[in-house]
Design a protein around this motif. Structure first.
Motif, short mmCIF file in Angstrom:
data_model
loop_
_atom_site.label_atom_id
_atom_site.label_comp_id
_atom_site.label_asym_id
_atom_site.label_seq_id
_atom_site.Cartn_x
_atom_site.Cartn_y
_atom_site.Cartn_z
N ASN A 185 -7.53 10.62 -46.46
CA ASN A 185 -8.21 11.75 -47.09
C ASN A 185 -7.95 13.04 -46.32
OD1 ASN A 185 -9.15 9.85 -48.81
ND2 ASN A 185 -11.25 9.83 -48.02
N GLY A 186 -7.65 14.11 -47.07
CA GLY A 186 -7.40 15.40 -46.43
C GLY A 186 -5.93 15.69 -46.22
N ASP A 187 -5.07 14.65 -46.35
CA ASP A 187 -3.63 14.90 -46.25
C ASP A 187 -3.15 15.57 -47.54
OD1 ASP A 187 -3.53 13.68 -43.78
OD2 ASP A 187 -2.91 11.72 -44.58
N LEU A 206 0.71 25.05 -47.16
CA LEU A 206 -0.24 23.96 -47.43
C LEU A 206 -0.63 23.26 -46.14
CD1 LEU A 206 1.29 22.35 -50.65
CD2 LEU A 206 -0.34 24.21 -50.44
N GLN A 207 0.28 23.28 -45.19
CA GLN A 207 0.05 22.63 -43.91
C GLN A 207 -0.97 23.41 -43.06
OE1 GLN A 207 3.69 22.58 -41.63
NE2 GLN A 207 3.42 20.44 -41.08
N TRP A 208 -0.82 24.71 -43.07
CA TRP A 208 -1.57 25.53 -42.11
C TRP A 208 -2.74 26.32 -42.67
CZ3 TRP A 208 -1.57 25.02 -37.08
CH2 TRP A 208 -0.46 24.42 -36.47
N SER A 214 -7.62 22.05 -54.20
CA SER A 214 -7.33 20.64 -53.97
C SER A 214 -6.19 20.17 -54.87
CB SER A 214 -8.58 19.80 -54.18
OG SER A 214 -8.99 19.91 -55.52
N LYS A 215 -6.00 20.84 -56.00
CA LYS A 215 -4.85 20.53 -56.86
C LYS A 215 -4.13 21.82 -57.18
CE LYS A 215 -6.92 16.49 -58.97
NZ LYS A 215 -7.31 15.79 -60.18
N LEU A 216 -2.82 21.75 -57.17
CA LEU A 216 -2.04 22.96 -57.35
C LEU A 216 -0.71 22.57 -58.00
CD1 LEU A 216 -2.45 25.89 -56.44
CD2 LEU A 216 -1.47 25.30 -54.23
N TYR A 242 -5.34 14.81 -50.67
CA TYR A 242 -5.58 13.40 -50.97
C TYR A 242 -7.05 13.04 -50.83
CZ TYR A 242 -4.60 8.42 -51.36
OH TYR A 242 -4.56 7.12 -51.77
N GLY A 243 -7.55 12.28 -51.81
CA GLY A 243 -8.94 11.82 -51.78
C GLY A 243 -9.03 10.47 -52.46
N PRO A 244 -10.25 9.91 -52.53
CA PRO A 244 -10.41 8.56 -53.08
C PRO A 244 -9.93 8.44 -54.54
CG PRO A 244 -12.51 9.44 -52.25
CD PRO A 244 -11.51 10.50 -52.07
N ASN A 245 -9.97 9.56 -55.29
CA ASN A 245 -9.59 9.47 -56.71
C ASN A 245 -8.17 9.95 -56.99
OD1 ASN A 245 -12.17 8.49 -57.41
ND2 ASN A 245 -12.96 10.60 -57.26
N THR A 246 -7.41 10.24 -55.95
CA THR A 246 -6.06 10.77 -56.18
C THR A 246 -5.17 9.68 -56.78
OG1 THR A 246 -6.34 12.22 -54.28
CG2 THR A 246 -4.09 11.88 -55.07
N ARG A 247 -4.48 10.02 -57.86
CA ARG A 247 -3.50 9.11 -58.45
C ARG A 247 -2.17 9.84 -58.56
NH1 ARG A 247 -6.67 6.49 -57.13
NH2 ARG A 247 -8.15 5.11 -58.13
#
Ligand SMILES: *[C@@H]1O[C@H](CO)[C@@H](O)[C@H](O)[C@H]1NC(C)=O
Ligand SMILES: *[C@@H]1O[C@H](CO)[C@@H](O)[C@H](O)[C@H]1NC(C)=O
Length: 379
Positions: A185-187, A206-208, A214-216, A242-247
């Motif tokens: 999560n968070g990546d 996106l890195q820094w 959360s979506k782009l 990334y999170g629990p519901n990311t597909r």
């Protein structure tokens, strides 16, 4: 009183005109539908299809030597103390040179390159493992690569009756592979096709930057055959926190579209054999309507002219756009702002640059001859 021929004109012309129209137009339409139903359908798209909902275009800033702090703030974001990890996930077909360019370009910013390749095409044709057999070219990234071979089946009439189902199954396999690759999560997860290359500067943001959406979606310049033929732009690539519901998906996820965030080079192949392979393997394999579509000389001629391989009309939602985009794509002589690895290795990738439209054929390539892919169902 006006002469007879003048007096009668107003009454007669419309009727004559009407019969003439009937005589020419109706048979032409029937004939047109008969020989090219698809083209007529495409031409009439503005009447039957609705465009996708509009995006919110986010401005995108970059210039050399401007600090990350300043860049993040220009986007309305903050700067982070530590970088996010980035996972670049692709479902690979045969775009080996673009993969080379992609991974060299993104290497400094990506934690893991996650790649799935199937041993059959979407349409159930047995396919060599192009990545696995060219693995030595990617030794530079070895410790970052997570690779999985998706077992396809060549039996017809089951899952492969629907190429899109096959695609869905591969996306589900990607979700598992990402977890195996250690995503948490968070990546940042980049979801793209091989030929959709994000700008390295965009990944660095996106890195820094803190507080990014959360979506782009990424707006990418769209090129056909090489960077000599710029077309419009596309939005398919997306990043997710990334999170629990990311597909893993390759469809519309949000309205937010980051402007000018990469390059999409479709049908950008070195060998004519690869065009033939891709034309047969394409999700829209039904577009390969006539056997002469796969003729090498025809393909070469179309590439150099910037013409459509499938003899299709552009997918546009207004007649104005449709007519504007019909015909050959105008050539561009600009090779400014392209991937750095491409420019540094211009000799190796001459065919992707302005003036380089001639492709290679024959035994020097790894690609089996056309006959290996002949699939009667696509003709
Ligand atoms: C960027 O910074 C480097 C190192 O500080 C310097 O050598 C270079 O000239 C700078 N480039 C520009 C365009 O200012
Ligand atoms: C693809 O791989 C699977 C699993 O290794 C194997 O069972 C299958 O026969 C392969 N299919 C082809 C067409 O090579």
């Amino acid at each position: 009183m006006a002469p007879r021929y003048l007096r009668h004109t107003p009454r007669r012309t419309p009727r004559k005109f009407f019969y003439l129209l009937l005589l020419i137009f109706v048979p032409a339409c029937i004939f047109g539908l008969f020989i090219d139903y698809r083209k007529v359908t495409y031409f009439l798209r503005p009447l039957w299809d609705t465009p996708p909902a509009p995006f919110t275009w986010l401005p995108h800033y970059y210039a050399e030597n401007v600090s990350m702090d300043h860049l993040c703030r220009l986007h309305g974001w903050s700067v982070r103390a530590t970088p996010r990890r980035i996972f670049d996930a692709i479902i690979f077909s045969n775009e080996i040179d673009l993969l080379d360019i992609r991974w060299h370009e993104l290497y400094p910013y990506v934690t893991k390159f996650v790649i799935i390749e199937a041993n059959t095409t979407f349409t159930g044709i047995s396919k060599p493992l192009y990545f696995a057999s060219n693995r030595n070219r990617f030794a530079f990234a070895d410790e970052k690569i997570v690779h999985y071979v998706f077992p396809g089946t060549t039996r017809r009439g089951d899952s492969h009756a629907d190429p899109f189902k096959f695609e869905r199954m591969q996306r589900a396999a990607m979700d598992d592979l990402l977890r195996q690759a250690g995503i948490s999560n968070g990546d940042v997860l980049i979801m793209a096709d091989t030929d959709e290359i994000p700008r390295p500067q965009t990944l660095k943001l996106l890195q820094w930057c803190g507080g990014i959406p959360s979506k782009l979606h990424f707006e990418m310049k769209h090129y056909l055959y090489s960077f000599e033929f710029p077309m419009d732009s596309i939005w398919k690539t997306a990043s997710n926190i990334y999170g629990p519901n990311t597909r893993y998906m390759h469809s519309r996820q949000t309205d937010d579209l980051l402007s000018d965030a990469g390059w999409h080079c479709s049908f950008c192949f070195r060998h004519i054999e690869e065009f033939v392979f891709k034309m047969g393997a394409y999700s829209h394999a039904e577009r390969v309507r006539r056997r002469d579509f796969l003729d090498y000389r025809r393909i070469q001629r179309l590439i150099c002219h910037g013409d459509d391989l499938f003899d299709m009309l552009p997918e546009e939602f207004t007649f104005k756009d449709l007519i504007r985009k019909m015909g050959s794509i105008p050539k561009s002589a600009s090779a400014i702002n392209l991937p750095a690895y491409l420019i540094k290795n211009a000799d190796k990738f001459r065919y992707l640059l302005p003036g380089g439209c001639i492709r290679e054929t024959g035994s020097s390539s790894n690609f089996p001859k056309e006959s290996s892919y002949s699939d009667p169902s696509v003709f």
